[in-house]
Design a protein around this motif. Sequence first.
Motif, PDB file in Angstrom:
ATOM      1  N   LYS A  87      34.945  41.763  38.100  1.00  9.84           N
ATOM      2  CA  LYS A  87      35.953  40.872  37.537  1.00  9.84           C
ATOM      3  C   LYS A  87      35.830  39.484  38.155  1.00  9.84           C
ATOM      4  N   ALA A 114      44.285  35.313  41.463  1.00 14.62           N
ATOM      5  CA  ALA A 114      43.007  35.791  42.013  1.00 14.62           C
ATOM      6  C   ALA A 114      43.157  36.209  43.475  1.00 14.62           C
ATOM      7  N   LYS A 115      42.229  37.116  43.919  1.00 11.27           N
ATOM      8  CA  LYS A 115      42.233  37.498  45.338  1.00 11.27           C
ATOM      9  C   LYS A 115      41.329  36.580  46.150  1.00 11.27           C
ATOM     10  N   GLU A 165      39.270  38.897  39.726  1.00 10.33           N
ATOM     11  CA  GLU A 165      39.578  39.103  41.144  1.00 10.33           C
ATOM     12  C   GLU A 165      39.004  37.940  41.951  1.00 10.33           C
ATOM     13  N   ASP A 177      41.868  38.134  34.195  1.00  6.85           N
ATOM     14  CA  ASP A 177      41.964  39.348  35.011  1.00  6.85           C
ATOM     15  C   ASP A 177      41.054  39.253  36.239  1.00  6.85           C
ATOM     16  N   LYS A 208      33.696  37.994  49.706  1.00  7.32           N
ATOM     17  CA  LYS A 208      34.393  39.259  49.948  1.00  7.32           C
ATOM     18  C   LYS A 208      34.054  39.805  51.330  1.00  7.32           C
TER      19      LYS A 208
END
Lengths: 298, 408
Positions: free
Chosen positions: B311, B335-336, B285, B283, B394
């Motif tokens: 995550k 995944a992001k 990210e 799960d 990010k």
Amino acid sequence: MQKYKNPNQHLIAPGHTACPGCGQLMSARLVLDACGSKTIIANATGCLEVTTTKYPTSSWKVPWVHSLFENPSAVASGILAALKQKGLDKEITVLAQGGDGSTFDIGFGLISGMWERKENILYVCYNTEVYSNTGYQASGATPLDANTTTTPPDKKSMGNAFIRKNMGEIAIAHGCVYVAQTTCGYPADIINKVKKALTFTGPKYLEILTTCIPGWGVENEMAVQMGKLAHKTGIYPVFEYYDDEYHVMKIPGEPLKVDEYLKLHKRFKHLFGNERGKEAIKQIQNIADKNIEKYNLK
Amino acid sequence: MILNKLEYRIKNTEYRIMKLDNSKQFLEGSHAVAEIIKLIKPAVVAAYPITPQTHIVEDLAKMKASGEGGFEYINTESEFAAASLLLGASATGVRTYTATCSQGLLLMTEVLFNIAGMRLPVVITCANRAVSAPINIWNDQQDAVTIRDAGWLMLYGETNQEIIDLHLLAYKLAETLRLPVMVNMDGFVLTHTYEPVLMPGQEQINKFLPPYKPAIGTYLDVKNPVTLGSLATPDSYMEIRKQLAQDIYLSSDLIKKYHTDFKKVFGRSIGDNGLVEEYKTKDAEVILVAMGSVCGTIKDAIDEMRERKQKVGLLKIISFRPFADEEVIKHLAKAKYIAVVDKSISLGSEGVLATEIKRAAYNQTKAKIQSFIVGLGGRDVTKEMIEQIIFDIKKDKTNKMHFISCTD
Ligand SMILES: Cc1ncc(C[n+]2csc(CCOP(=O)(O)OP(=O)(O)O)c2C)c(N)n1
């Protein structure tokens, strides 16, 4: 003397791609025939390798491996180590071989290591006095004043500026149990020296001066003659060294003057017909005279 | 009292084989490698010292001296000679071993390409270390990745247990595929660290890795003469290289297969399948991708971040060559953010693993993939740095490579 062998009986099969009259191929065949079929060879990169193993063909009737230009000695050490573990080291001859570039220059350190380990390996150097395979560049075995493609004589150059390394003496200094030099001018001597070498257990070094037809600039049929002249002038001493003693092949009669030898090569042509060249030839004569004295060749 | 280095080592040796319980032993990483090599029984071991590989070859020398090790042990005059010697021994049809790293590995380079091209099953351990200049003896992974195109299978372990197990897998792969394999272990971080490990028994090993018997006609043998290492002209060279490339690429499947066998015999696994190990990626990210011991630190950081409901996951690469594209992408696709953590750098480009991930992920994911360089020349990699990476990937609007914990 035995009659000619059927060419197919030699352990190097006919059909290689070396130049006609090549002194190295002829010598290598004699060496291997003298070693016999229970031989494993580690070969350096160079003419001998390139002209005998074009994939998928091979001239070699014994197990043969080529790895790199500078490492046949260490590869041979590995072969011997493997044979020891298989319990076969007493019955198989390990032969490492390479040209003078491989032996005098790029593979020098690895050869020293092999000798230091006192391994029972016969190392044969086919000394063409030049990097033959890449087009006749100078090596550490190139004689003084020779014209090579990297030591071209001209206004500011007499050719190779250095006196060649003496690998035979370097081998002796390492404590090799058998050290010998000979030339492709003496086929029977090559066979005898290989056989003699193989009676010793330990590191052995045999150097054979082998005429390079295009590199020296001589005619195809002259390999043997050049080998003989190199000896008879004192330019290339022919000897064996074992049990702390030299055993020399004496020069028959008076030693010839070096120009008898030099004048036959295109690589020394620039030494003739000019004053500078005369001086150079004197220096080469001096080297030969010293050899004659040092090795007691007369 | 200040002990000199030698006294210190002698005093310490008594702790080196301290037993933990009936099955596990508390061993230094290098000693564990030497032990497993002894059990694997190579016929020929070549040695040349370089920090931090030294304890491995020293331990093997002791085993030889005591009679515990039945191999030929040969001190060479350089790593170039050591590799050449193994080439010769391997070409004569026996099992071989050496260990090296850094300058030593680079000195071997020409021989390494040669061994692979000649299809010889040589196995070496690389105790990964930084490369000069400046000269630096500490850990990073620049050495091995630099020779990634040589044709060796390259495996990376996170723990000393994995390093033991990878050596078994390495010989199994090498001898079936007739390809060389390099087992990579982080210098000092693994080589000089004591960890509890399970040392497999001889019977188990023989079951998984029977004595090496190469096919007749593939090695130097006076009864069946062969020519090895011949000259290939433009007529044949390309086909030979293509076959090598394909065999290495397809070896992913064999790694999986032998990993299954490995599990059956030894009752444990090496990551998920010998190729990769996913950690909390399902799960995630943000997924970090890394190889070697740094994965342990990353897992700890992930556990802490997960407690804070972040995550985050890790994909550990065990097999760098072959690079198992499908296995890798399978875990990354959703995944992001994909943060690739490298302890090496392809100068003028970016982290070596980062480029590899981008290539494998091409058209397979919309994730942002970014290169992060950590721990060059032995700089510690901490959990805080891992958190920094998650923060950076990010926040940063660019795709540029980041150096973590490195002043400008
Ligand atoms: C590391 C490396 N440098 C250079 C070469 C190119 N090279 C191949 S053969 C050769 C010359 C060989 O000369 P020598 O050892 O004297 O043998 P010969 O060809 O004269 O028999 C050279 C320079 C190479 N193969 N490897």
